[in-house]
Design a protein around this motif. Structure first.
Motif, short mmCIF file in Angstrom:
data_model
loop_
_atom_site.label_atom_id
_atom_site.label_comp_id
_atom_site.label_asym_id
_atom_site.label_seq_id
_atom_site.Cartn_x
_atom_site.Cartn_y
_atom_site.Cartn_z
N GLY A 124 0.78 -1.23 0.00
CA GLY A 124 0.00 0.00 0.00
C GLY A 124 0.81 1.27 0.00
N ASN A 125 2.12 1.16 -0.27
CA ASN A 125 3.00 2.33 -0.28
C ASN A 125 3.21 2.78 -1.72
OD1 ASN A 125 3.64 2.20 2.64
ND2 ASN A 125 4.57 0.25 2.06
N SER A 126 2.79 4.00 -2.03
CA SER A 126 2.81 4.44 -3.43
C SER A 126 4.21 4.83 -3.89
CB SER A 126 1.83 5.59 -3.64
OG SER A 126 2.27 6.77 -3.01
N ILE A 127 4.39 4.72 -5.20
CA ILE A 127 5.66 5.06 -5.85
C ILE A 127 5.45 6.31 -6.68
CG2 ILE A 127 7.26 4.31 -7.65
CD1 ILE A 127 6.92 1.45 -6.55
N GLN A 128 6.30 7.32 -6.44
CA GLN A 128 6.15 8.63 -7.06
C GLN A 128 7.43 9.03 -7.78
OE1 GLN A 128 3.14 9.69 -7.12
NE2 GLN A 128 2.19 8.63 -5.38
N ASN A 129 7.38 10.11 -8.53
CA ASN A 129 8.41 10.52 -9.48
C ASN A 129 9.52 11.35 -8.82
OD1 ASN A 129 9.78 11.90 -11.66
ND2 ASN A 129 8.00 11.58 -12.97
N HIS A 130 10.78 11.01 -9.15
CA HIS A 130 11.94 11.73 -8.61
C HIS A 130 13.03 11.93 -9.66
CE1 HIS A 130 14.24 13.47 -5.39
NE2 HIS A 130 15.09 12.47 -5.25
N THR A 131 12.67 12.00 -10.92
CA THR A 131 13.55 12.19 -12.08
C THR A 131 14.31 10.92 -12.46
OG1 THR A 131 15.62 12.94 -11.00
CG2 THR A 131 13.92 14.61 -11.47
N LEU A 132 14.91 10.97 -13.65
CA LEU A 132 15.71 9.85 -14.14
C LEU A 132 17.08 9.78 -13.49
CD1 LEU A 132 15.04 10.06 -18.01
CD2 LEU A 132 14.35 8.18 -16.51
N HIS A 133 17.75 10.95 -13.35
CA HIS A 133 19.17 10.96 -12.99
C HIS A 133 19.53 11.86 -11.81
CE1 HIS A 133 19.01 10.03 -17.43
NE2 HIS A 133 19.72 9.00 -16.99
#
Length: 234
Positions: A95-104
């Motif tokens: 239930g822990n969501s995955i969010q965006n933190h850039t490619l590099h």
């Protein structure tokens, strides 16, 4: 939570989080400028734990999270996770969501508009493909450029609907506070990282996370799920 689970990880028991609000206090829109968030408006004595990057992939941390069931939000960067995407799937399944933190992980304000868009859209594509859900939140590396029109435009074009910063950051044994009184406040978002002994002066990921939970418990707070307080666009 059984006392034995807390004892196993040498963490004082945290009070369970109160029920999630039926009416989520932060409501995101489908279009337009995305808001920059570092705390959630709530009177509940809760904080939110976010963990960045994904460099360290300690199996013991999966075990710890399974035992303690502390909700987290993961801001993952493709360059850090591409050697083992599967590591994060059990955390997501819990239930822990995955969010965006850039490619590099670049300092975004040093990059052109085109590069910023590539960094955000590229990670958005990878995370959506690997984990089956499109991130609706974005965190810029170092918090850099969070309030610039260029970054906001890139985020808008790539899909996330909010930029998420923080009020406290976990180091090895204690937190760095933005508030002068060095105290948590209801709704604060806390930053931590997937790190291991190489970056934690010999301390493990589970030891660092246990220290974080102890600091939260000492101030009488519970840990709530960030997704329960933010309404994505319908």
């Amino acid at each position: 939570m059984p006392a034995a689970a807390w004892a196993k990880w040498k963490v004082p028991p945290l009070a369970p989080a109160p029920p999630a609000p039926a009416d989520k206090p932060v409501k995101l829109t489908k279009s337009g400028t995305v808001p920059v968030i570092s705390s959630i408006p709530t009177q509940q004595k809760v904080v939110f734990v976010t963990i960045d990057d994904g460099e360290e992939k300690d199996p013991k941390f999966i075990e710890m999270m399974s035992d303690l069931k502390i909700p987290i939000t993961m801001f993952l960067m493709d360059d850090a996770i591409k050697n083992n995407y599967d590591y994060f799937k059990p955390l997501q399944a819990a239930g822990n969501s995955i969010q965006n933190h850039t490619l590099h992980h670049p300092a975004m304000s040093t990059k052109s508009a085109a590069v910023q868009k590539t960094e955000v859209c590229g990670d958005q594509q990878v995370l959506t493909q690997k984990y089956g859900t499109a991130p609706f939140l974005f965190r810029p590396p170092y918090g850099d450029g969070a309030n610039t029109p260029t970054l906001n435009s890139a985020v808008q074009q790539c899909g996330p609907r909010a930029v998420v910063l923080w009020h406290e950051s976990m180091q090895i044994h204690d937190m760095q506070y933005q508030n002068a009184d060095k105290k948590l406040r209801p709704g604060d978002i806390i930053l931590a990282h997937f790190r291991g002994p190489k970056d934690l002066k010999g301390e493990t990921m589970t030891e660092m996370f246990g220290e974080l939970l102890s600091r939260i418990q000492e101030q009488g707070f519970s840990v709530a799920r960030l997704d329960d307080y933010i309404q994505p666009p319908s």
